[in-house]
Design a protein around this motif. Structure first.
Motif, PDB file in Angstrom:
ATOM      1  N   ASN A 132       0.828  -1.216   0.000  1.00  0.00           N
ATOM      2  CA  ASN A 132       0.000   0.000   0.000  1.00  0.00           C
ATOM      3  C   ASN A 132       0.855   1.255   0.000  1.00  0.00           C
ATOM      4  O   ASN A 132       0.493   2.274  -0.599  1.00  0.00           O
ATOM      5  CB  ASN A 132      -0.951  -0.006   1.197  1.00  0.00           C
ATOM      6  CG  ASN A 132      -2.089  -0.988   1.021  1.00  0.00           C
ATOM      7  OD1 ASN A 132      -2.339  -1.471  -0.087  1.00  0.00           O
ATOM      8  ND2 ASN A 132      -2.798  -1.308   2.102  1.00  0.00           N
ATOM      9  N   PHE A 154       1.876   1.613  -3.564  1.00  0.00           N
ATOM     10  CA  PHE A 154       0.762   2.109  -4.379  1.00  0.00           C
ATOM     11  C   PHE A 154       0.614   3.619  -4.223  1.00  0.00           C
ATOM     12  O   PHE A 154       0.447   4.341  -5.213  1.00  0.00           O
ATOM     13  CB  PHE A 154      -0.545   1.414  -3.984  1.00  0.00           C
ATOM     14  CG  PHE A 154      -0.598  -0.048  -4.329  1.00  0.00           C
ATOM     15  CD1 PHE A 154      -0.092  -0.511  -5.535  1.00  0.00           C
ATOM     16  CD2 PHE A 154      -1.154  -0.967  -3.453  1.00  0.00           C
ATOM     17  CE1 PHE A 154      -0.133  -1.855  -5.873  1.00  0.00           C
ATOM     18  CE2 PHE A 154      -1.206  -2.316  -3.769  1.00  0.00           C
ATOM     19  CZ  PHE A 154      -0.690  -2.761  -4.975  1.00  0.00           C
ATOM     20  N   ILE A 211      -0.884  -4.275  -8.702  1.00  0.00           N
ATOM     21  CA  ILE A 211      -2.031  -4.849  -7.984  1.00  0.00           C
ATOM     22  C   ILE A 211      -2.532  -6.103  -8.709  1.00  0.00           C
ATOM     23  O   ILE A 211      -2.961  -7.078  -8.079  1.00  0.00           O
ATOM     24  CB  ILE A 211      -3.153  -3.792  -7.822  1.00  0.00           C
ATOM     25  CG1 ILE A 211      -3.974  -4.074  -6.557  1.00  0.00           C
ATOM     26  CG2 ILE A 211      -4.091  -3.730  -8.995  1.00  0.00           C
ATOM     27  CD1 ILE A 211      -4.962  -2.968  -6.198  1.00  0.00           C
ATOM     28  N   PRO A 267      -4.283  -7.719  -2.204  1.00  0.00           N
ATOM     29  CA  PRO A 267      -4.696  -6.317  -2.014  1.00  0.00           C
ATOM     30  C   PRO A 267      -5.936  -6.224  -1.143  1.00  0.00           C
ATOM     31  O   PRO A 267      -6.782  -7.124  -1.153  1.00  0.00           O
ATOM     32  CB  PRO A 267      -4.973  -5.823  -3.432  1.00  0.00           C
ATOM     33  CG  PRO A 267      -5.121  -7.046  -4.267  1.00  0.00           C
ATOM     34  CD  PRO A 267      -4.356  -8.133  -3.613  1.00  0.00           C
ATOM     35  N   SER A 276      -5.721  -0.752  -0.773  1.00  0.00           N
ATOM     36  CA  SER A 276      -4.951  -0.930  -2.017  1.00  0.00           C
ATOM     37  C   SER A 276      -5.781  -0.480  -3.217  1.00  0.00           C
ATOM     38  O   SER A 276      -5.338   0.335  -4.040  1.00  0.00           O
ATOM     39  CB  SER A 276      -4.562  -2.399  -2.204  1.00  0.00           C
ATOM     40  OG  SER A 276      -4.062  -2.966  -1.030  1.00  0.00           O
ATOM     41  N   TYR A 277      -6.981  -1.036  -3.317  1.00  0.00           N
ATOM     42  CA  TYR A 277      -7.855  -0.705  -4.447  1.00  0.00           C
ATOM     43  C   TYR A 277      -8.210   0.784  -4.463  1.00  0.00           C
ATOM     44  O   TYR A 277      -8.154   1.438  -5.508  1.00  0.00           O
ATOM     45  CB  TYR A 277      -9.126  -1.549  -4.392  1.00  0.00           C
ATOM     46  CG  TYR A 277      -8.943  -2.959  -4.898  1.00  0.00           C
ATOM     47  CD1 TYR A 277      -8.825  -3.208  -6.265  1.00  0.00           C
ATOM     48  CD2 TYR A 277      -8.892  -4.039  -4.024  1.00  0.00           C
ATOM     49  CE1 TYR A 277      -8.658  -4.502  -6.749  1.00  0.00           C
ATOM     50  CE2 TYR A 277      -8.723  -5.338  -4.495  1.00  0.00           C
ATOM     51  CZ  TYR A 277      -8.608  -5.564  -5.866  1.00  0.00           C
ATOM     52  OH  TYR A 277      -8.433  -6.836  -6.337  1.00  0.00           O
TER      53      TYR A 277
END
Length: 710
Positions: free
Chosen positions: A157, A160, A176, A188, A192-193
């Motif tokens: 994360n 990201f 991802i 994830p 994360s998303y």
């Protein structure tokens, strides 16, 4: 087995420190005193209390936290993995990543691998904060596994977020997908998303963001209100309102209620597109769901109304907001102030400032700059200088924008000594003048014809390391050409190319216009050839310059060739193109061709303007085709092109010169009806009638207001 003895006093001190730490009841100064006290009696079990104190000190003074760690390392207390995690965090936040790496090496060397993931996280955050995410990726994907430290979702994360901050959301998306395809224990999560979706939206990759959001739902992750709001906000910012509405519906289907943040995003998106009916629908939906507008809602609404020239409505919202107990911020005041400035409502601006100060909000640079800019546009120098001085009186030094606006005003009105005085003052106060300020000054000196100062400032600008751009060169070249100094403009053009600054169509048009001004059509043609040879397409202005140039040099047929070429292959001519060609044809007596061109304006999807009609009507009067000229005038006004004062005065003069006094009287009545001014040259012709002894003869033929002149 012997039982380890812990002195009662030390035990009580440690327990007290931990209890106060968890209660948030230790400040930095207190932590330092407790640290000194504990370290004197510390034993192996003291490290947990010491960690609490290091955390408190490191939070406010990371460098001091590192210093305290060194004292711990020299004592009898052995640091644990958490101590090293605190140390790495302090090193990184103190800007000493090198020490953070060293500390990380100690963690690995001492075998704290089980807890090393936390320590690595602090290091990764610091590396990504310095936009070195590629290095952070190397640590996560290569170095951590090499030491049997398996990265967790927190590590990913951090990556990201770093990638998205560096506008590398496509790489974050690929990473991802690798996590998902790998199918390992580290998958994830919602964070994360949400992070990658937000990054994709900020880069305008709406389709990919929406696809990833759908994948997130398919994997049965449950977004919360924050996640939904982030996605809806991103969709609205790129005007993907249909997608935003779909996400809103999914939010409702999952029984997650939209809040004011959700609705604000939708309102802003619809206002940006000018879809006010949709905004009304959103407000109704807010009301049904019991969601009250907040300061942001009102600010968005006011901003739209002010930009649409509807300040009166914006003010009503502003007043109602106050009546509902909402306290306007400096941003809210600024929006309304900017609206008043656009409408030149100076009285309302000053009243709003008084209200703002009365409500305890101190005007900032942005507020003062709105005032300065508004008065500067109207060249109200006294008011501008008063506001400029008032800023200092309120303890606010003018910024680069303030100086730039005032220097621009003074340069435009020719007060170059005052402009230079402010320029020097700006430098004295440590503000670096940018290319815009130099542009204002150089343009001012060009207008005044002080070319030595132009060269001096140009050299100073280069010495300051400011590389002039295309706009700068175009501005100075335009001034030079308008003053007939085309040779110097050509020199500047050559310098521009030499410096690697790429000329644009405007550059060529400016220089071509300059050569046209001094009657050098051969040079105009050379520039056109040069322009085409480098693959640059002439625009409508280029062709207008060529047509005008050939016409003024008596080469009407060459002008017609260029005009027809423009019609056939080179794009759409403007009404100005037609006006230049029609005027040239009429001037050399080719009325039939001019009439054909006039009739052809509509066929090219254009509408004649007042200049076109004036050219035709004046020629008809000159030839004595008076009924035809009257008919054309009527047709003009029926087509929505209203005559202005200049046109009516010109028609009256032409008719008087032809001795057509009754007809002139008709057009004088139109001047009177529309409250236009009778120009001095028109009044002079009327007076001349009386001097020729025909005053009484014509007196009855003119409107009463104008018969007095006879």
């Amino acid at each position: 087995m012997s039982r380890r003895f812990v002195p009662v006093g030390r035990h009580i001190l440690e327990q007290n420190i931990k209890a106060r730490y968890h209660a948030g009841d230790i400040g930095t100064e207190d932590a330092l005193h407790l640290f000194d006290e504990l370290l004197q009696v510390a034993g192996r079990s003291s490290i947990h209390a010491i960690n609490c104190l290091l955390t408190v000190v490191g939070r406010d003074c990371p460098a001091l936290g590192v210093s305290l760690f060194n004292r711990v390392a020299r004592s009898k207390v052995a640091p644990c993995s958490i101590t090293y995690a605190i140390l790495v965090d302090c090193c990184c936040r103190a800007g000493r990543q090198d020490l953070g790496h060293t500390a990380m090496g100690h963690v690995i060397k001492m075998g704290f691998l089980a807890d090393a993931i936390i320590t690595f996280s602090h290091l990764l955050k610091a590396i990504c904060a310095e936009n070195k995410t590629s290095y952070a990726m190397d640590i996560v994907l290569r170095i951590m596994p090499m030491f049997n430290c398996v990265p967790d979702v927190l590590s990913y994360n951090i990556l990201f977020k770093g990638l998205c901050n560096e506008k590398r959301s496509q790489e974050a998306l690929e990473l991802i997908q690798v996590m998902v395809e790998h199918g390992g224990s580290c998958q994830p999560d919602v964070v994360s998303y949400s992070t990658v979706i937000d990054g994709l939206l900020k880069e305008g990759l709406v389709g990919k963001a929406y696809t990833l959001f759908s994948e997130m739902l398919q994997r049965e992750f449950s977004p919360n209100a924050v996640t939904y709001n982030s996605i809806i906000s991103g969709m609205c910012k790129v005007h993907a309102m249909d997608k935003a509405e779909e996400v809103l519906q999914q939010m409702l289907d999952r029984r997650i209620l939209p809040d004011v943040t959700t609705y604000n995003s939708l309102i802003h998106g619809y206002y940006s597109l000018g879809r006010c009916k949709e905004v009304d629908r959103i407000f109704q939906e807010m009301s049904r769901n019991g969601v009250q507008p907040d300061i942001v809602t009102y600010t968005i609404q006011m901003d739209y109304l002010c930009k649409s020239g509807r300040c009166t409505e914006a003010r009503k919202i502003f007043d109602s907001m106050i009546s509902l107990g909402q306290k306007p911020t400096v941003t809210t005041y600024s929006i309304l102030l900017h609206g008043y400035a656009m409408e030149k409502s100076f009285h309302d601006m000053l009243c709003l400032i008084d209200l703002m100060v009365g409500n305890g909000i101190v005007p900032d640079h942005y507020v003062f700059n709105i005032l300065i800019s508004a008065y500067a546009k109207e060249e109200m120098v006294g008011e501008v200088m008063h506001i400029f001085t008032k800023m200092r009186q309120q303890g606010l030094n003018p910024d680069a924008v303030s100086y730039g606006t005032v220097i621009d005003l003074l340069s435009r009105i020719g007060r170059m000594d005052d402009a230079m005085s402010l320029f020097n003052q700006m430098i004295t106060e440590g503000l670096a003048p940018g290319i815009i300020v130099f542009n204002h000054l150089i343009s001012g000196f060009c207008t005044c014809g002080k070319w030595e100062k132009v060269h001096e400032l140009f050299s100073e600008m280069l010495d300051c390391g400011i590389c002039p751009d295309t706009v700068f060169f175009n501005t100075v070249m335009d001034r030079l050409c308008k003053n007939g100094r085309v040779t110097e403009a050509q020199d500047l053009f050559d310098l521009m190319v030499h410096m690697g600054v790429k000329p644009d169509v405007c550059t060529y048009n400016t220089l071509m216009g300059g050569y046209l001004f001094v009657g050098k059509m051969d040079e105009v043609s050379k520039l056109l050839d040069n322009m085409v040879s480098i693959g640059m397409e002439p625009d409508v202005i280029t062709y207008n310059i060529l047509i005008d140039g050939y016409s003024k040099n008596g080469r009407i047929d060459d002008a017609l060739v260029v005009f027809r070429e423009m019609l056939d292959t080179k794009g759409k001519p403007s009404v100005i193109s037609f006006n230049i060609m029609i005027g040239a044809l009429l001037k050399c007596g080719r009325k039939a061709e001019a009439k054909d061109l006039f009739d052809g304006i509509w066929a090219n999807g254009l509408v004649p303007d007042i200049v076109t009609y004036s050219l035709m009507i004046q020629k008809l009067i000159e030839e004595g085709s008076l009924q035809e000229s009257d008919d054309l005038f009527v047709s003009m006004e029926k087509n929505g092109c209203a005559a202005n004062s200049r046109m009516l005065n010109a028609i009256v003069r032409s008719l008087l010169q032809k001795g057509e006094v009754p007809r002139a009287g008709t057009y004088l009545s139109k001047i009177d009806e529309r409250s236009f001014i009778l120009e001095a040259s028109t009044a002079s012709l009327l007076t001349a009638l009386a001097s020729r002894g025909k005053g009484q003869e014509y007196k009855e033929l003119l409107p009463e207001k104008y018969s007095e002149l006879l």
